[in-house]
Motif scaffolding. Structure first.
Motif, PDB file in Angstrom:
ATOM      1  N   LEU A 121      70.731  40.330 -82.803  1.00 50.45           N
ATOM      2  CA  LEU A 121      71.922  39.954 -82.047  1.00 50.45           C
ATOM      3  C   LEU A 121      71.828  38.480 -81.668  1.00 50.45           C
ATOM      4  O   LEU A 121      70.910  38.076 -80.962  1.00 50.45           O
ATOM      5  CB  LEU A 121      72.049  40.809 -80.782  1.00 50.45           C
ATOM      6  CG  LEU A 121      72.433  42.275 -80.993  1.00 50.45           C
ATOM      7  CD1 LEU A 121      72.424  43.009 -79.659  1.00 50.45           C
ATOM      8  CD2 LEU A 121      73.806  42.395 -81.642  1.00 50.45           C
ATOM      9  N   ALA A 122      72.788  37.681 -82.109  1.00 44.55           N
ATOM     10  CA  ALA A 122      72.701  36.229 -81.946  1.00 44.55           C
ATOM     11  C   ALA A 122      73.030  35.751 -80.534  1.00 44.55           C
ATOM     12  O   ALA A 122      72.686  34.632 -80.167  1.00 44.55           O
ATOM     13  CB  ALA A 122      73.622  35.543 -82.945  1.00 44.55           C
ATOM     14  N   LYS A 123      73.731  36.565 -79.746  1.00 43.49           N
ATOM     15  CA  LYS A 123      74.103  36.185 -78.369  1.00 43.49           C
ATOM     16  C   LYS A 123      74.861  34.857 -78.318  1.00 43.49           C
ATOM     17  O   LYS A 123      74.688  34.054 -77.405  1.00 43.49           O
ATOM     18  CB  LYS A 123      72.863  36.079 -77.461  1.00 43.49           C
ATOM     19  CG  LYS A 123      72.033  37.349 -77.345  1.00 43.49           C
ATOM     20  CD  LYS A 123      70.894  37.167 -76.352  1.00 43.49           C
ATOM     21  CE  LYS A 123      69.916  36.105 -76.784  1.00 43.49           C
ATOM     22  NZ  LYS A 123      68.811  35.911 -75.803  1.00 43.49           N
ATOM     23  N   GLY A 124      75.694  34.610 -79.343  1.00 40.74           N
ATOM     24  CA  GLY A 124      76.490  33.387 -79.356  1.00 40.74           C
ATOM     25  C   GLY A 124      75.777  32.166 -79.896  1.00 40.74           C
ATOM     26  O   GLY A 124      76.332  31.070 -79.890  1.00 40.74           O
ATOM     27  N   CYS A 171      66.833  36.042 -82.448  1.00 37.23           N
ATOM     28  CA  CYS A 171      67.912  36.914 -81.987  1.00 37.23           C
ATOM     29  C   CYS A 171      67.336  38.006 -81.089  1.00 37.23           C
ATOM     30  O   CYS A 171      66.153  38.333 -81.165  1.00 37.23           O
ATOM     31  CB  CYS A 171      68.601  37.594 -83.176  1.00 37.23           C
ATOM     32  SG  CYS A 171      69.531  36.488 -84.255  1.00 37.23           S
ATOM     33  N   ALA A 172      68.213  38.569 -80.271  1.00 35.12           N
ATOM     34  CA  ALA A 172      67.823  39.727 -79.480  1.00 35.12           C
ATOM     35  C   ALA A 172      67.681  40.947 -80.383  1.00 35.12           C
ATOM     36  O   ALA A 172      68.145  40.961 -81.528  1.00 35.12           O
ATOM     37  CB  ALA A 172      68.849  39.979 -78.388  1.00 35.12           C
ATOM     38  N   SER A 173      67.055  41.994 -79.851  1.00 32.93           N
ATOM     39  CA  SER A 173      66.628  43.131 -80.673  1.00 32.93           C
ATOM     40  C   SER A 173      67.505  44.369 -80.547  1.00 32.93           C
ATOM     41  O   SER A 173      67.359  45.315 -81.317  1.00 32.93           O
ATOM     42  CB  SER A 173      65.203  43.524 -80.255  1.00 32.93           C
ATOM     43  OG  SER A 173      65.179  43.848 -78.861  1.00 32.93           O
ATOM     44  N   MET A 174      68.445  44.383 -79.566  1.00 31.24           N
ATOM     45  CA  MET A 174      69.046  45.650 -79.171  1.00 31.24           C
ATOM     46  C   MET A 174      69.993  46.267 -80.193  1.00 31.24           C
ATOM     47  O   MET A 174      70.447  47.392 -80.018  1.00 31.24           O
ATOM     48  CB  MET A 174      69.775  45.492 -77.828  1.00 31.24           C
ATOM     49  CG  MET A 174      68.824  45.363 -76.650  1.00 31.24           C
ATOM     50  SD  MET A 174      68.137  43.695 -76.500  1.00 31.24           S
ATOM     51  CE  MET A 174      69.559  42.788 -75.873  1.00 31.24           C
ATOM     52  N   ASP A 175      70.307  45.550 -81.269  1.00 35.55           N
ATOM     53  CA  ASP A 175      71.116  46.164 -82.321  1.00 35.55           C
ATOM     54  C   ASP A 175      70.320  47.207 -83.103  1.00 35.55           C
ATOM     55  O   ASP A 175      70.885  48.141 -83.663  1.00 35.55           O
ATOM     56  CB  ASP A 175      71.657  45.102 -83.279  1.00 35.55           C
ATOM     57  CG  ASP A 175      70.546  44.281 -83.932  1.00 35.55           C
ATOM     58  OD1 ASP A 175      69.477  44.110 -83.308  1.00 35.55           O
ATOM     59  OD2 ASP A 175      70.760  43.803 -85.059  1.00 35.55           O
ATOM     60  N   MET A 176      68.979  47.047 -83.111  1.00 34.40           N
ATOM     61  CA  MET A 176      68.135  47.925 -83.906  1.00 34.40           C
ATOM     62  C   MET A 176      67.027  48.599 -83.099  1.00 34.40           C
ATOM     63  O   MET A 176      66.589  49.690 -83.446  1.00 34.40           O
ATOM     64  CB  MET A 176      67.487  47.130 -85.051  1.00 34.40           C
ATOM     65  CG  MET A 176      68.478  46.573 -86.057  1.00 34.40           C
ATOM     66  SD  MET A 176      67.708  45.440 -87.248  1.00 34.40           S
ATOM     67  CE  MET A 176      66.534  46.503 -88.090  1.00 34.40           C
ATOM     68  N   PHE A 177      66.566  47.926 -82.045  1.00 33.63           N
ATOM     69  CA  PHE A 177      65.412  48.403 -81.297  1.00 33.63           C
ATOM     70  C   PHE A 177      65.703  48.420 -79.794  1.00 33.63           C
ATOM     71  O   PHE A 177      66.603  47.726 -79.313  1.00 33.63           O
ATOM     72  CB  PHE A 177      64.190  47.512 -81.572  1.00 33.63           C
ATOM     73  CG  PHE A 177      63.799  47.438 -83.014  1.00 33.63           C
ATOM     74  CD1 PHE A 177      62.962  48.389 -83.568  1.00 33.63           C
ATOM     75  CD2 PHE A 177      64.290  46.423 -83.832  1.00 33.63           C
ATOM     76  CE1 PHE A 177      62.612  48.327 -84.916  1.00 33.63           C
ATOM     77  CE2 PHE A 177      63.947  46.359 -85.174  1.00 33.63           C
ATOM     78  CZ  PHE A 177      63.103  47.315 -85.721  1.00 33.63           C
TER      79      PHE A 177
END
Length: 480
Positions: free
Chosen positions: A375-378, A452-458
């Motif tokens: 997740l790119a967070k912008g 990127c952040a991880s919350m899309d997958m983990f």
């Protein structure tokens, strides 16, 4: 309020609203209730966990309102908030309109230190976009090596309230502070503090880069001995210039190059101090060797220098700096070496959840197969790719926003081979490692530094790092 002064508040009968259950809200509610305050806890969520937490607090006589974190309870004289609640929430707007102050958990801990009759320990504070936790843990290790009773606390996971109100009497605390926490800590006055770096992050919360930087800069307000800044990041020095500090407080820089007067830096593989010496115009004190820092990546050397500067500001001897750095071991998923397979190193830096952290991670290796995405967070990735292009042997992309990285690679590193994994399931990590291994050559480093952040997958970056490490170890077992 001076750094060593302790604030006294008569809590008896004071109506306090605590915003948010959780790691900061529950200790705050308990501490205030024990001091005679009339506490009401408000919480947005009303799930099974929240109801269980509410039942425990209600058994003590604390009022809890679940599913309604927006309304300011009548008679509220003070709001104490969890750090993550955004400043534009209706609760805070109502508090501002009613002239009710809002404190965070850090502010409450600052006000309550010494409240239980113990000596109020000075705080050495660290903030910045990246490197906070590592620097604070390095600092605590150095302070311990100096024989001081200390703890790494704050945003690092150990509650500041627990530290200041617990049974242990500390000599000094190593305190990690996020921009959220600093936003809600108006009277915090540290002994010394460091801003490690500044890069765009959490702008959705702060509203602008200027507001984000201003909240980071709060850590310098009222410092008594040293404001530590990053010579390579002029924005941190600007924050020192803007800070209202106590008379005699000094600006202390850290640099990966040779230090000037009032700086710490590196000369011929040695960490040296030209700030806390008798004649800083002509003298330098050796503190440690670069090889004493684990791992000796450039950004980690910078962390060590910042930690050393804060420790020296507190009067720690050079030998303790060396011993503390030697004893320190980094947390998992922070540029952690997992294994060597066929002369290729596999490194887990899942904690690199933004481009600034990933830039530092990529700079630590010469030839890299890079695993990235999430997740790119912008975020945008052009500057990152431009800086890293010459180091990239290949790239493996996965996650929801991988296309943004792929587009930047196409623009700025079209010759670098890219594997685009069109999947966001947790099993994608095993395939990512396998495809990275195919691209790697002897002497390369396969680096998980997702940007990127991880919350899309983990669930979180820890789980992502564990998936990478598990895939690498499985591959190592197969090749053994």
């Amino acid at each position: 309020m001076g750094s060593q002064e302790v604030s006294t508040v008569d809590w008896q009968g004071k109506h306090v609203t605590v915003a948010g259950l959780g790691v900061s809200g529950i200790p705050a509610a308990r501490a205030l209730h024990e001091r005679g305050a009339l506490v009401t806890v408000v919480n947005d969520g009303d799930d099974e966990r929240a109801r269980a937490q509410a039942a425990e607090l209600e058994a003590l006589g604390i009022t809890v309102r679940l599913g309604d974190g927006a309304t300011l309870p009548p008679s509220t004289e003070l709001v104490v908030t969890a750090p993550g609640w955004q400043p534009d929430k209706p609760l805070f707007l109502a508090a501002a309109e009613a002239g009710v102050p809002v404190w965070g958990d850090v502010e409450l801990a600052w006000r309550l230190r010494g409240d239980n009759g113990k000596k109020a320990a000075p705080w050495l504070a660290v903030t910045g976009t990246n490197g906070k936790t590592t620097t604070v843990r390095m600092l605590a290790s150095i302070l311990e090596a100096a024989g001081l009773r200390t703890a790494a606390v704050g945003n690092i996971g150990v509650s500041l309230l627990d530290a200041v109100l617990g049974d242990t009497e500390y000599d000094v605390l190593a305190v990690e502070l996020s921009s959220y926490q600093l936003h809600w800590a108006p009277s915090l006055r540290a002994h010394s503090a460091a801003v490690l770096n500044l890069a765009p992050d959490h702008l959705d919360w702060h509203g602008s880069m200027e507001a984000y930087a201003a909240d980071k800069g709060r850590v310098y307000e009222g410092n008594t001995v040293a404001c530590v800044y990053n010579v390579a990041d002029p924005a941190t020095e600007d924050l020192v210039r803007e800070a209202d500090v106590e008379e005699g407080c000094r600006a202390i820089g850290f640099t990966l190059g040779a230090p000037g007067p009032s700086q710490l830096g590196v000369v011929n593989g040695i960490l040296v101090d030209r700030a806390f010496v008798a004649n800083r115009q002509k003298q330098a004190q050796e503190l440690a060797e670069v090889s004493d820092v684990d791992p000796p990546a450039p950004h980690n050397i910078a962390n060590a220098l910042a930690a050393a500067a804060l420790a020296r500001a507190f009067g720690v001897e050079p030998a303790a700096v060396r011993d503390g750095l030697r004893a320190f071991r980094p947390d998992a998923h922070r540029i952690e070496h997992v294994a060597d397979i066929g002369e290729v190193a596999y490194v887990d830096d899942s904690k690199a959840t933004n481009t600034h952290a990933t830039e530092a991670s990529l700079a630590a290796y010469d030839s890299i197969v890079w695993i990235a995405g999430g997740l790119a967070k912008g975020a945008t990735f052009d500057e990152l790719i431009i800086g890293a292009a010459k180091r990239l042997r290949g790239v493996v992309l996965m996650g929801a926003d991988r296309a943004l990285i792929h587009e930047a690679l196409t623009r700025h590193a079209p010759e670098v081979p890219v594997v685009d994994l069109d999947r966001t399931d947790t099993g994608a990590m095993s395939e990512a490692v396998a495809r990275a291994a195919e691209l790697a050559r002897p002497g390369d480093t396969v680096l998980l530094a997702p940007a990127c952040a991880s919350m899309d997958m983990f669930t979180n970056y820890n789980k992502r790092g564990e998936a990478f490490a598990d895939a690498v170890r499985a591959r190592a077992d197969e090749s053994a």
